[in-house]
Motif scaffolding. Structure first.
Motif, PDB file in Angstrom:
ATOM      1  N   ALA A  94       0.866  -1.096   0.135  1.00  0.00           N
ATOM      2  CA  ALA A  94       0.129   0.128   0.079  1.00  0.00           C
ATOM      3  C   ALA A  94       0.931   1.368   0.038  1.00  0.00           C
ATOM      4  CB  ALA A  94      -0.857   0.106   1.105  1.00  0.00           C
ATOM      5  N   GLN A  95       0.254   2.420   0.098  1.00  0.00           N
ATOM      6  CA  GLN A  95       0.939   3.676   0.149  1.00  0.00           C
ATOM      7  C   GLN A  95       0.980   4.003   1.860  1.00  0.00           C
ATOM      8  OE1 GLN A  95      -2.072   5.778  -1.974  1.00  0.00           O
ATOM      9  NE2 GLN A  95      -0.132   6.204  -3.549  1.00  0.00           N
ATOM     10  N   VAL A  96       2.194   4.315   2.212  1.00  0.00           N
ATOM     11  CA  VAL A  96       2.509   4.665   3.634  1.00  0.00           C
ATOM     12  C   VAL A  96       3.005   6.107   3.662  1.00  0.00           C
ATOM     13  CG1 VAL A  96       3.884   3.882   5.699  1.00  0.00           C
ATOM     14  CG2 VAL A  96       3.059   2.112   4.003  1.00  0.00           C
ATOM     15  N   ALA A  97       2.316   6.686   4.565  1.00  0.00           N
ATOM     16  CA  ALA A  97       2.527   8.113   4.813  1.00  0.00           C
ATOM     17  C   ALA A  97       2.968   8.300   6.190  1.00  0.00           C
ATOM     18  CB  ALA A  97       1.580   9.272   4.399  1.00  0.00           C
ATOM     19  N   GLY A  98       3.830   9.197   6.390  1.00  0.00           N
ATOM     20  CA  GLY A  98       3.984   9.767   7.735  1.00  0.00           C
ATOM     21  C   GLY A  98       5.397  10.156   7.859  1.00  0.00           C
ATOM     22  N   PRO A  99       5.745  10.383   9.418  1.00  0.00           N
ATOM     23  CA  PRO A  99       4.909  10.180  10.261  1.00  0.00           C
ATOM     24  C   PRO A  99       3.711  11.389  10.596  1.00  0.00           C
ATOM     25  CG  PRO A  99       6.825  10.936  11.133  1.00  0.00           C
ATOM     26  CD  PRO A  99       6.899  10.652   9.837  1.00  0.00           C
ATOM     27  N   VAL A 100       2.620  11.038  11.031  1.00  0.00           N
ATOM     28  CA  VAL A 100       1.598  12.170  11.267  1.00  0.00           C
ATOM     29  C   VAL A 100       1.075  12.150  12.359  1.00  0.00           C
ATOM     30  CG1 VAL A 100       0.498  11.799   8.686  1.00  0.00           C
ATOM     31  CG2 VAL A 100      -0.390  10.595  10.820  1.00  0.00           C
ATOM     32  N   VAL A 132      -1.501   4.380   6.496  1.00  0.00           N
ATOM     33  CA  VAL A 132      -1.613   3.190   5.480  1.00  0.00           C
ATOM     34  C   VAL A 132      -2.675   3.474   4.647  1.00  0.00           C
ATOM     35  CG1 VAL A 132      -1.273   0.775   5.068  1.00  0.00           C
ATOM     36  CG2 VAL A 132      -0.431   1.558   7.188  1.00  0.00           C
ATOM     37  N   LEU A 133      -2.595   3.858   3.355  1.00  0.00           N
ATOM     38  CA  LEU A 133      -3.745   3.683   2.337  1.00  0.00           C
ATOM     39  C   LEU A 133      -3.936   2.496   1.571  1.00  0.00           C
ATOM     40  CD1 LEU A 133      -3.274   7.501   1.589  1.00  0.00           C
ATOM     41  CD2 LEU A 133      -4.944   6.389   3.126  1.00  0.00           C
ATOM     42  N   LEU A 134      -4.907   1.830   1.470  1.00  0.00           N
ATOM     43  CA  LEU A 134      -4.909   0.645   0.590  1.00  0.00           C
ATOM     44  C   LEU A 134      -6.264   0.833  -0.572  1.00  0.00           C
ATOM     45  CD1 LEU A 134      -4.744  -0.626   4.080  1.00  0.00           C
ATOM     46  CD2 LEU A 134      -3.745  -2.338   2.747  1.00  0.00           C
ATOM     47  N   LYS A 135      -5.898   0.505  -1.584  1.00  0.00           N
ATOM     48  CA  LYS A 135      -7.202   0.459  -2.494  1.00  0.00           C
ATOM     49  C   LYS A 135      -7.582  -1.022  -2.994  1.00  0.00           C
ATOM     50  CE  LYS A 135      -4.885   4.735  -3.875  1.00  0.00           C
ATOM     51  NZ  LYS A 135      -3.649   4.261  -3.094  1.00  0.00           N
ATOM     52  N   LEU A 136      -8.484  -1.424  -3.070  1.00  0.00           N
ATOM     53  CA  LEU A 136      -8.851  -2.701  -3.549  1.00  0.00           C
ATOM     54  C   LEU A 136     -10.274  -2.704  -3.899  1.00  0.00           C
ATOM     55  CD1 LEU A 136     -10.015  -4.661  -0.273  1.00  0.00           C
ATOM     56  CD2 LEU A 136      -9.203  -2.272  -0.227  1.00  0.00           C
ATOM     57  N   PRO A 137     -11.060  -3.726  -4.541  1.00  0.00           N
ATOM     58  CA  PRO A 137     -12.373  -4.070  -5.100  1.00  0.00           C
ATOM     59  C   PRO A 137     -13.082  -4.169  -3.511  1.00  0.00           C
ATOM     60  CG  PRO A 137     -10.935  -5.213  -6.292  1.00  0.00           C
ATOM     61  CD  PRO A 137      -9.996  -4.792  -5.262  1.00  0.00           C
ATOM     62  N   ALA A 138     -14.425  -3.783  -3.637  1.00  0.00           N
ATOM     63  CA  ALA A 138     -15.061  -3.699  -2.583  1.00  0.00           C
ATOM     64  C   ALA A 138     -15.492  -5.211  -1.962  1.00  0.00           C
ATOM     65  CB  ALA A 138     -16.505  -2.795  -2.726  1.00  0.00           C
ATOM     66  N   ASP A 139     -15.569  -6.225  -2.855  1.00  0.00           N
ATOM     67  CA  ASP A 139     -15.699  -7.288  -2.462  1.00  0.00           C
ATOM     68  C   ASP A 139     -14.581  -8.302  -1.733  1.00  0.00           C
ATOM     69  OD1 ASP A 139     -13.855  -7.800  -4.679  1.00  0.00           O
ATOM     70  OD2 ASP A 139     -15.019  -9.389  -5.483  1.00  0.00           O
ATOM     71  N   ARG A 140     -13.408  -7.390  -1.587  1.00  0.00           N
ATOM     72  CA  ARG A 140     -12.458  -7.739  -0.618  1.00  0.00           C
ATOM     73  C   ARG A 140     -12.423  -7.196   0.643  1.00  0.00           C
ATOM     74  NH1 ARG A 140      -8.593 -11.056  -4.022  1.00  0.00           N
ATOM     75  NH2 ARG A 140      -8.064 -11.553  -1.946  1.00  0.00           N
ATOM     76  N   TYR A 141     -13.297  -6.188   0.967  1.00  0.00           N
ATOM     77  CA  TYR A 141     -13.098  -5.571   2.223  1.00  0.00           C
ATOM     78  C   TYR A 141     -12.882  -6.421   3.292  1.00  0.00           C
ATOM     79  CZ  TYR A 141     -13.790  -2.752   6.272  1.00  0.00           C
ATOM     80  OH  TYR A 141     -14.003  -2.381   7.465  1.00  0.00           O
ATOM     81  N   ASP A 142     -14.002  -7.451   3.413  1.00  0.00           N
ATOM     82  CA  ASP A 142     -14.098  -8.200   4.901  1.00  0.00           C
ATOM     83  C   ASP A 142     -12.716  -8.881   4.843  1.00  0.00           C
ATOM     84  OD1 ASP A 142     -16.661  -7.262   5.209  1.00  0.00           O
ATOM     85  OD2 ASP A 142     -17.618  -8.887   4.156  1.00  0.00           O
ATOM     86  N   GLU A 143     -12.048  -9.412   3.780  1.00  0.00           N
ATOM     87  CA  GLU A 143     -10.999 -10.232   4.049  1.00  0.00           C
ATOM     88  C   GLU A 143      -9.786  -9.375   4.621  1.00  0.00           C
ATOM     89  OE1 GLU A 143      -8.094 -12.795   0.931  1.00  0.00           O
ATOM     90  OE2 GLU A 143      -9.854 -12.108   0.205  1.00  0.00           O
ATOM     91  N   LEU A 144      -9.576  -8.063   3.976  1.00  0.00           N
ATOM     92  CA  LEU A 144      -8.671  -7.164   4.439  1.00  0.00           C
ATOM     93  C   LEU A 144      -8.996  -6.602   5.798  1.00  0.00           C
ATOM     94  CD1 LEU A 144      -6.226  -5.279   3.948  1.00  0.00           C
ATOM     95  CD2 LEU A 144      -8.040  -3.632   2.954  1.00  0.00           C
ATOM     96  N   ALA A 145     -10.170  -6.446   6.217  1.00  0.00           N
ATOM     97  CA  ALA A 145     -10.285  -5.771   7.682  1.00  0.00           C
ATOM     98  C   ALA A 145     -10.176  -7.073   8.653  1.00  0.00           C
ATOM     99  CB  ALA A 145     -11.842  -5.557   7.653  1.00  0.00           C
ATOM    100  N   ALA A 146     -10.322  -8.400   8.291  1.00  0.00           N
ATOM    101  CA  ALA A 146      -9.946  -9.671   9.149  1.00  0.00           C
ATOM    102  C   ALA A 146      -8.353  -9.470   9.036  1.00  0.00           C
ATOM    103  CB  ALA A 146     -10.569 -10.691   8.308  1.00  0.00           C
ATOM    104  N   PHE A 147      -7.657  -9.532   8.163  1.00  0.00           N
ATOM    105  CA  PHE A 147      -6.332  -9.414   8.042  1.00  0.00           C
ATOM    106  C   PHE A 147      -5.721  -8.478   9.002  1.00  0.00           C
ATOM    107  CE2 PHE A 147      -2.180  -8.076   6.371  1.00  0.00           C
ATOM    108  CZ  PHE A 147      -1.525  -9.075   6.403  1.00  0.00           C
ATOM    109  N   ILE A 148      -6.367  -7.042   8.722  1.00  0.00           N
ATOM    110  CA  ILE A 148      -5.526  -5.902   9.685  1.00  0.00           C
ATOM    111  C   ILE A 148      -6.088  -6.116  10.972  1.00  0.00           C
ATOM    112  CG2 ILE A 148      -6.075  -3.614  10.196  1.00  0.00           C
ATOM    113  CD1 ILE A 148      -6.394  -2.989   7.230  1.00  0.00           C
TER     114      ILE A 148
END
Length: 106
Positions: free
Chosen positions: A27-33, A51-67
């Motif tokens: 992803a894109q990482v910016a900082g420190p903020v 941390v800014l991530l871009k993804l198709p909406a159908d992958r959100y649940d998988e990403l949220a669980a991973f984070i």
């Protein structure tokens, strides 16, 4: 105005170190903020990495669980915003990279 089906999202989270931000994602990482927020009844002031991530909406649940599973915070920020429009070539690339064809390599 017609309802738009959200096909793509930008998801953001924050971490307390650049190393964790880089480890969590491609992803894109910016900082420190500078961050200020209430936690356990007190005002916290700290530096974080965005941390800014871009993804198709159908992958959100998988990403949220991973984070949630891998993040060092007890309650990590996981916020998703719709991507209303974008470069067709970029959005196609994003879709293809997050929905690899079985048996494909590369």
């Amino acid at each position: 105005m017609a309802d738009l089906e959200v096909q793509y999202l930008q998801v953001q989270t924050t971490t307390d170190s650049r190393a964790e931000a880089m480890e969590l994602s491609c992803a894109q990482v910016a900082g420190p903020v500078a961050s200020m927020y209430w936690w356990d009844g007190g005002l916290e002031r700290t530096e974080e990495w965005l941390v800014l991530l871009k993804l198709p909406a159908d992958r959100y649940d998988e990403l949220a669980a991973f984070i949630t599973e891998r993040h060092s915070y007890d309650e990590p920020e996981i916020v998703a915003l719709p991507i209303v429009t974008g470069s067709p070539a970029y959005l196609t690339w994003m879709w293809e990279e997050t929905h690899p064809t079985e048996g494909a390599s590369g």
